[in-house]
Design a protein around this motif. Structure first.
Motif, PDB file in Angstrom:
ATOM      1  N   THR A  97      30.222 -11.098  45.710  1.00 37.63           N
ATOM      2  CA  THR A  97      31.101 -11.848  44.813  1.00 37.63           C
ATOM      3  C   THR A  97      31.939 -10.871  43.992  1.00 37.63           C
ATOM      4  O   THR A  97      31.389  -9.915  43.444  1.00 37.63           O
ATOM      5  CB  THR A  97      30.258 -12.704  43.831  1.00 37.63           C
ATOM      6  OG1 THR A  97      29.336 -13.469  44.589  1.00 37.63           O
ATOM      7  CG2 THR A  97      31.126 -13.636  43.010  1.00 37.63           C
ATOM      8  N   VAL A  98      33.239 -11.136  43.929  1.00 40.70           N
ATOM      9  CA  VAL A  98      34.071 -10.289  43.069  1.00 40.70           C
ATOM     10  C   VAL A  98      34.245 -11.001  41.733  1.00 40.70           C
ATOM     11  O   VAL A  98      34.728 -12.124  41.669  1.00 40.70           O
ATOM     12  CB  VAL A  98      35.432  -9.949  43.704  1.00 40.70           C
ATOM     13  CG1 VAL A  98      35.285  -8.869  44.746  1.00 40.70           C
ATOM     14  CG2 VAL A  98      36.121 -11.161  44.303  1.00 40.70           C
ATOM     15  N   ALA A  99      33.791 -10.330  40.680  1.00 41.94           N
ATOM     16  CA  ALA A  99      33.772 -10.969  39.363  1.00 41.94           C
ATOM     17  C   ALA A  99      34.223  -9.994  38.283  1.00 41.94           C
ATOM     18  O   ALA A  99      33.670  -9.964  37.191  1.00 41.94           O
ATOM     19  CB  ALA A  99      32.354 -11.470  39.073  1.00 41.94           C
ATOM     20  N   GLY A 100      35.235  -9.211  38.631  1.00 45.59           N
ATOM     21  CA  GLY A 100      35.700  -8.205  37.671  1.00 45.59           C
ATOM     22  C   GLY A 100      37.027  -8.559  37.023  1.00 45.59           C
ATOM     23  O   GLY A 100      37.534  -7.824  36.183  1.00 45.59           O
ATOM     24  N   GLY A 101      37.591  -9.702  37.420  1.00 46.01           N
ATOM     25  CA  GLY A 101      38.942 -10.063  36.937  1.00 46.01           C
ATOM     26  C   GLY A 101      38.950 -10.387  35.449  1.00 46.01           C
ATOM     27  O   GLY A 101      37.908 -10.700  34.852  1.00 46.01           O
ATOM     28  N   GLY A 103      40.573 -12.902  34.106  1.00 49.68           N
ATOM     29  CA  GLY A 103      40.585 -14.355  33.897  1.00 49.68           C
ATOM     30  C   GLY A 103      41.546 -14.770  32.790  1.00 49.68           C
ATOM     31  O   GLY A 103      41.271 -15.702  32.030  1.00 49.68           O
ATOM     32  N   ALA A 104      42.678 -14.077  32.728  1.00 45.55           N
ATOM     33  CA  ALA A 104      43.610 -14.305  31.604  1.00 45.55           C
ATOM     34  C   ALA A 104      44.139 -15.735  31.573  1.00 45.55           C
ATOM     35  O   ALA A 104      44.285 -16.322  30.495  1.00 45.55           O
ATOM     36  CB  ALA A 104      44.764 -13.316  31.703  1.00 45.55           C
ATOM     37  N   ARG A 105      44.410 -16.318  32.748  1.00 48.12           N
ATOM     38  CA  ARG A 105      44.990 -17.667  32.768  1.00 48.12           C
ATOM     39  C   ARG A 105      44.026 -18.698  32.195  1.00 48.12           C
ATOM     40  O   ARG A 105      44.417 -19.639  31.540  1.00 48.12           O
ATOM     41  CB  ARG A 105      45.375 -18.059  34.203  1.00 48.12           C
ATOM     42  CG  ARG A 105      46.637 -17.416  34.691  1.00 48.12           C
ATOM     43  CD  ARG A 105      46.811 -17.605  36.169  1.00 48.12           C
ATOM     44  NE  ARG A 105      45.867 -16.821  36.951  1.00 48.12           N
ATOM     45  CZ  ARG A 105      45.698 -16.920  38.264  1.00 48.12           C
ATOM     46  NH1 ARG A 105      46.401 -17.804  38.937  1.00 48.12           N
ATOM     47  NH2 ARG A 105      44.830 -16.161  38.895  1.00 48.12           N
ATOM     48  N   GLN A 177      30.178  -1.676  39.486  1.00 48.25           N
ATOM     49  CA  GLN A 177      31.472  -1.747  38.781  1.00 48.25           C
ATOM     50  C   GLN A 177      32.626  -1.235  39.619  1.00 48.25           C
ATOM     51  O   GLN A 177      32.491  -0.235  40.313  1.00 48.25           O
ATOM     52  CB  GLN A 177      31.406  -0.913  37.515  1.00 48.25           C
ATOM     53  CG  GLN A 177      30.773  -1.652  36.360  1.00 48.25           C
ATOM     54  CD  GLN A 177      31.054  -0.949  35.029  1.00 48.25           C
ATOM     55  OE1 GLN A 177      32.200  -0.745  34.656  1.00 48.25           O
ATOM     56  NE2 GLN A 177      30.003  -0.595  34.329  1.00 48.25           N
ATOM     57  N   GLN A 178      33.735  -1.911  39.514  1.00 46.85           N
ATOM     58  CA  GLN A 178      34.935  -1.501  40.243  1.00 46.85           C
ATOM     59  C   GLN A 178      35.667  -0.390  39.488  1.00 46.85           C
ATOM     60  O   GLN A 178      35.344  -0.105  38.332  1.00 46.85           O
ATOM     61  CB  GLN A 178      35.858  -2.694  40.460  1.00 46.85           C
ATOM     62  CG  GLN A 178      36.513  -3.242  39.210  1.00 46.85           C
ATOM     63  CD  GLN A 178      37.394  -4.445  39.534  1.00 46.85           C
ATOM     64  OE1 GLN A 178      37.050  -5.560  39.194  1.00 46.85           O
ATOM     65  NE2 GLN A 178      38.526  -4.210  40.158  1.00 46.85           N
ATOM     66  N   GLY A 179      36.654   0.187  40.169  1.00 45.13           N
ATOM     67  CA  GLY A 179      37.437   1.267  39.576  1.00 45.13           C
ATOM     68  C   GLY A 179      38.472   0.738  38.592  1.00 45.13           C
ATOM     69  O   GLY A 179      38.659  -0.470  38.435  1.00 45.13           O
ATOM     70  N   ASP A 203      40.976  -2.492  38.860  1.00 48.09           N
ATOM     71  CA  ASP A 203      42.003  -2.138  39.853  1.00 48.09           C
ATOM     72  C   ASP A 203      42.249  -3.204  40.926  1.00 48.09           C
ATOM     73  O   ASP A 203      42.769  -2.910  42.000  1.00 48.09           O
ATOM     74  CB  ASP A 203      41.690  -0.778  40.500  1.00 48.09           C
ATOM     75  CG  ASP A 203      40.363  -0.756  41.245  1.00 48.09           C
ATOM     76  OD1 ASP A 203      39.643  -1.780  41.211  1.00 48.09           O
ATOM     77  OD2 ASP A 203      40.044   0.271  41.862  1.00 48.09           O
ATOM     78  N   GLY A 204      41.861  -4.448  40.647  1.00 47.65           N
ATOM     79  CA  GLY A 204      42.154  -5.543  41.585  1.00 47.65           C
ATOM     80  C   GLY A 204      40.999  -5.754  42.558  1.00 47.65           C
ATOM     81  O   GLY A 204      40.155  -4.869  42.740  1.00 47.65           O
ATOM     82  N   HIS A 205      40.972  -6.942  43.204  1.00 46.77           N
ATOM     83  CA  HIS A 205      39.830  -7.197  44.113  1.00 46.77           C
ATOM     84  C   HIS A 205      39.834  -6.266  45.312  1.00 46.77           C
ATOM     85  O   HIS A 205      38.814  -6.052  45.949  1.00 46.77           O
ATOM     86  CB  HIS A 205      39.710  -8.670  44.519  1.00 46.77           C
ATOM     87  CG  HIS A 205      41.003  -9.370  44.798  1.00 46.77           C
ATOM     88  ND1 HIS A 205      41.808  -9.022  45.831  1.00 46.77           N
ATOM     89  CD2 HIS A 205      41.605 -10.411  44.157  1.00 46.77           C
ATOM     90  CE1 HIS A 205      42.873  -9.821  45.832  1.00 46.77           C
ATOM     91  NE2 HIS A 205      42.782 -10.669  44.820  1.00 46.77           N
ATOM     92  N   VAL A 383      38.551 -22.461  39.777  1.00 46.78           N
ATOM     93  CA  VAL A 383      38.906 -22.579  38.357  1.00 46.78           C
ATOM     94  C   VAL A 383      39.803 -21.394  38.003  1.00 46.78           C
ATOM     95  O   VAL A 383      39.336 -20.257  37.948  1.00 46.78           O
ATOM     96  CB  VAL A 383      37.636 -22.520  37.473  1.00 46.78           C
ATOM     97  CG1 VAL A 383      38.019 -22.627  35.997  1.00 46.78           C
ATOM     98  CG2 VAL A 383      36.660 -23.602  37.853  1.00 46.78           C
ATOM     99  N   LYS A 384      41.073 -21.673  37.831  1.00 45.23           N
ATOM    100  CA  LYS A 384      42.020 -20.582  37.542  1.00 45.23           C
ATOM    101  C   LYS A 384      42.674 -20.743  36.173  1.00 45.23           C
ATOM    102  O   LYS A 384      42.881 -19.777  35.470  1.00 45.23           O
ATOM    103  CB  LYS A 384      43.157 -20.567  38.582  1.00 45.23           C
ATOM    104  CG  LYS A 384      42.744 -20.307  40.008  1.00 45.23           C
ATOM    105  CD  LYS A 384      42.575 -18.834  40.263  1.00 45.23           C
ATOM    106  CE  LYS A 384      42.298 -18.541  41.727  1.00 45.23           C
ATOM    107  NZ  LYS A 384      41.715 -17.203  41.912  1.00 45.23           N
ATOM    108  N   ASN A 385      43.050 -22.008  35.867  1.00 46.36           N
ATOM    109  CA  ASN A 385      43.906 -22.240  34.694  1.00 46.36           C
ATOM    110  C   ASN A 385      43.187 -23.019  33.605  1.00 46.36           C
ATOM    111  O   ASN A 385      42.219 -23.744  33.880  1.00 46.36           O
ATOM    112  CB  ASN A 385      45.152 -23.036  35.129  1.00 46.36           C
ATOM    113  CG  ASN A 385      45.879 -22.338  36.257  1.00 46.36           C
ATOM    114  OD1 ASN A 385      46.146 -21.130  36.170  1.00 46.36           O
ATOM    115  ND2 ASN A 385      46.172 -23.060  37.334  1.00 46.36           N
TER     116      ASN A 385
END
Ligand code: UTP
Length: 460
Positions: A97-101, A103-105, A177-179, A203-205, A383-385
């Motif tokens: 699962t990628v969960a590093g974003g 989530g600004a929106r 953790q991502q870069g 640094d993005g998914h 769930v984005k917005n």
């Protein structure tokens, strides 16, 4: 400091005002990434303003295993399932699962995985995924490994939440953790934080390949005999994790990278679209698609480029290993971001250049990529917005209508055809009870005492 000033000469006067300790701090943060990379990123950020000429010659619609193919090729479909089951039961599949974003929106104060997403029990997204995985463990008698990519923005809070919830009873949980990557103002200066130091962002998914390698997760996977990764984003509670039909088709095809797609609802739906450029399958962001191609129709009136990305992938570990050594292109989006100017003043949300790697840029390197169509109502409601489309409200509504549909299909007194969704029963089915209609039907039929009141019903 010479290198820093070479890239950002506009900051020279300010740098001269710093004391030695501040200068040292700034230098250290600048050296977090190699100078060569800084140069490349700076050039990419400048090029973001150049008009790109787009050659659309030889763009065609890609092949896809469609919903109707499940009936037309029913033997293939069934055989795929048993192949997928075998693969899963041999412990060769892990969830990723990628969960590093940021989530600004959505604007939720904390990692998106902690959003209370279910309609009755208000379970978090992480809990829903954990229940899906535990149900697979129970059903197939296998230990599921779950790799979760966090970022410096989400790691601590994610770790804390998992610890507080006893890891949601998952024994093989791996947080990594991502870069990080800098961002720029629209006139090309790097964003700073007070201190002063450089402000870095996830640094993005697409950072997932390098992060899996650099954190030792790929070695772990290899040691555990994991061959296939079921990748999904943190925002979609309807996702079918380790779908054995999908797994089987992916294996039959000897694919490196397979994706579930949905038919776009219309030309203006903001979703990335799959396109064959010559023989190479690629994903185009909706913003990159020329309008006349977005609206192009086939003879029977369907959108020509209609396969929208759901970001549910099956990826071979060997492919991740290869991609971790490659350089993906950088994408630049304009986002409102907060930063500090050299005078140490906080700049409110200002339009800046956010730099990111995207996972789907790996697609052109993949052997035999496969697309399979899914039923959006059953599997996809991210769930984005904060409001409107793809919000918490629409996601809860879609969960409720999915479960009401399952009851209706079992012949129960839930007739969604006659009811507006507003009249559907507010109920909840835990993935520990069932996570698709076939298993729901089995479980429901096996219930000795069946509830007869659906409103506020919770099944686990
Ligand atoms: P989105 O594109 O929805 O971005 O990410 P986001 O950062 O979550 O939300 P906005 O755009 O700021 O509103 C899709 C998936 O990729 C993950 C997210 O956590 C989500 O699961 N992601 C995104 C990362 O893991 N790292 C990143 O750097 C970016």
């Amino acid at each position: 400091m010479r290198n820093f000033l070479q890239l950002f000469p506009e900051l020279r006067t300010w740098v001269q005002t710093l004391d030695p300790e501040q200068t040292h701090r700034l230098c250290k943060s600048f050296e977090k990434i190699p100078f060569r990379e800084w140069q490349a990123l700076k050039i990419a950020s400048q090029k973001a303003f150049e008009k790109k000429s787009l050659s659309v010659k030889r763009w065609t619609q890609p092949a896809c295993f469609m919903l109707q193919d499940r009936q037309i090729q029913s033997t293939l479909w069934q055989q795929a399932e048993s192949r997928g089951v075998q693969h899963l039961r041999h412990g060769k599949v892990a969830a990723l699962t990628v969960a590093g974003g940021l989530g600004a929106r959505l604007g939720f104060p904390g990692p998106k995985g902690l959003v209370p997403v279910t309609p009755l029990k208000r379970k978090t997204l992480f809990q829903v995924f954990a229940e899906k995985l535990r149900s697979i463990e129970r059903l197939h008698g296998v230990r599921m490994h779950w790799f979760i990519m966090t970022s410096s923005d989400t790691h601590e809070a994610t770790h804390e939440a998992f610890q507080k919830n006893h890891w949601y009873d998952m024994q093989y949980l791996h947080l990594f953790q991502q870069g990080e990557i800098p961002a720029f103002t629209t006139d090309g200066t790097c964003l700073l934080t007070h201190g002063p130091s450089i402000n870095y962002y996830p640094d993005g998914h697409g950072g997932v390949f390098k992060a899996l390698a650099s954190t030792g997760c790929l070695d772990k996977m290899s040691a555990y005999g994991i061959e296939t990764l079921n990748y999904f984003q943190v925002d979609n509670p309807l996702v079918y994790v380790c779908d054995c039909h999908f797994l089987g088709l992916h294996l039959d095809r000897v694919s490196d990278f397979s994706t579930k797609v949905v038919a776009k609802t219309g030309a203006d739906e903001n979703v990335g679209v799959f396109v064959n450029k010559g023989d190479v399958l690629q994903l185009l962001e909706y913003s990159e698609m020329p309008e006349y191609l977005s609206v192009k129709k086939t003879r029977d009136g369907q959108l020509y480029f209609k396969w929208g990305n759901t970001a549910m992938h099956l990826i071979q570990r060997s492919f991740v290993e290869a991609m971790a050594k490659k350089k993906l292109p950088i994408h630049i989006t304009h986002k409102a971001m907060q930063y500090w100017n050299p005078l140490g003043q906080s700049q409110g949300a200002t339009s800046c250049q956010k730099l990111e790697y995207f996972i789907f840029d790996a697609l052109p390197f993949a052997k035999n990529p496969l697309l399979i169509e899914i039923d959006r109502k059953e599997e996809f409601s991210p769930v984005k917005n904060a409001q409107g489309q793809d919000s918490l409200d629409t996601c809860r509504r879609d969960q409720i209508s999915r479960w009401n549909r399952w009851f209706a299909n079992c012949g129960l007194n839930v007739d969604l055809n006659d009811k507006e969704i507003n009249n559907a029963y507010c109920l909840e089915v835990s993935p520990l009870f069932a996570d698709d209609y076939t298993s729901f039907k089995k479980m429901w039929n096996a219930l000795v005492i069946k509830p007869n009141c659906f409103e506020n019903l919770y099944l686990e």
